[in-house]
Motif scaffolding. Structure first.
Motif: not given
Length: 255
Positions: A116-117, A120, A143
Motif C-alpha cells: 500500500q505504501d 500510494d 511525494r
C-alpha cells in the motif's frame, strides 16, 4: 543541444562552475527522490517473503544497496533512474542464484504489487525486464512534486559476505565465480558494492569529470529534450546487453 553547445564553449578553467550550475543536482531534489526510494528499501527489509516451490521457506533480505549514479555520488541533475541490488538469504552460491533468479523476481513482483505504501506513491509499470541479469522494473512518484521515478531491482547472491572488503578479495570468491560458469555479466550485481565504492570515495574533482562524460555521452548519443527509455538502454554496470542503435540512459553508463 543547448547544454552541449555551452559545454564545448566553456574553457577548461571554468568546467567546475559548469558542473555546479548545470549538472549537479540540488540537495533538496536528491532528498525528495531518495525519500520515495527509501519506501522501496523499507518494504524489502520488512517484508516476510515466504518462498515459493523450490525456494527457501523463509526468504529474507540481507542487504539493499543503491548502485549506479545514486550509489556512487555521480548522479546528474533531473536523473530519476535508481538501481537497487538486493542480497537474499535464499542464495548460498552463484549456482543457486542462477537457478532461482526468475522465481525470486516473480515473488518480489507479486509482493510489491500489494504494498500500500508504494501504491500510494503511484506504483506503475511493474514488470520483469529480461536481460543479463533480468531485473524488476517499475515507476513511482515523489511525494511533493509527483515527479516520476524509475526503480530497478536486481536480486543477487552476497558473494562478498556481510561486509564488503576494501582490500583484495579472497581467492575462493573468484574460484567460485569461475566454477559457476555463468553468462558474462550474470553475476555482476554480486560485486556491485566494489563497483560503487571504487567511485564513491574518490575526490569531488573525479566525480565532476564523470558527470561531464555522462552528460556529453547522453547529448552525443541521444540528442533532444526527451530522456532515453531505461527499458531500451543497455545497463552496462548491471551487465545488461545493449541492442545496436539503442540509446543508453544515464543510469546505464558504466559509472
Amino acid at each position: 543541444m543547448a547544454l552541449a553547445q555551452e559545454l564545448y564553449s566553456f574553457p577548461a578553467s571554468k568546467l567546475d562552475s559548469f558542473v555546479a550550475q548545470w549538472l549537479q543536482p540540488s540537495r533538496e531534489w536528491k532528498e525528495e527522490v531518495l525519500e520515495s526510494v527509501q519506501a522501496v528499501e523499507q518494504f524489502l527489509r520488512q517484508e516476510n517473503f515466504h518462498g515459493e516451490r523450490g525456494l527457501a521457506r523463509d526468504m529474507r533480505v540481507l542487504k539493499v544497496v543503491k548502485v549506479g549514479s545514486f550509489g556512487n555520488g555521480t548522479v546528474l541533475r533531473s536523473t530519476t533512474d535508481v538501481e537497487l541490488v538486493v542480497f537474499l538469504s535464499c542464495f548460498h552460491s552463484f549456482q543457486e542464484e542462477a537457478k532461482h533468479h526468475q522465481a525470486v523476481l516473480r515473488l518480489i513482483q507479486k509482493r510489491i504489487s500489494y504494498c500500500q505504501d508504494l501504491l500510494d506513491l503511484g506504483l506503475n509499470n511493474l514488470s520483469v525486464i529480461e536481460g543479463v541479469p533480468s531485473a524488476l522494473f517499475f515507476t513511482l512518484r515523489t511525494r511533493e512534486t509527483w515527479e516520476p521515478i524509475t526503480v530497478t531491482i536486481v536480486p543477487a547472491y552476497r558473494a562478498l559476505g556481510p561486509s564488503c572488503p576494501n582490500s583484495q578479495l579472497p581467492s575462493e570468491v573468484y574460484v567460485n565465480l569461475i566454477k559457476a560458469n555463468g553468462y558474462p555479466g550474470n553475476f555482476s550485481p554480486s560485486f556491485s558494492e566494489l563497483q560503487r565504492n571504487f567511485v564513491k570515495h574518490r575526490p569531488t574533482k573525479l566525480k565532476s569529470l564523470l558527470r561531464l562524460i555522462k552528460h556529453w555521452y547522453q547529448q552525443a548519443h541521444h540528442p533532444g529534450p526527451s530522456r532515453p527509455n531505461p527499458q531500451c538502454g543497455g545497463r552496462v554496470q548491471m551487465g545488461h546487453s545493449c541492442s545496436a542503435g539503442q540509446p543508453v540512459s544515464e543510469a546505464g553508463l558504466l559509472l
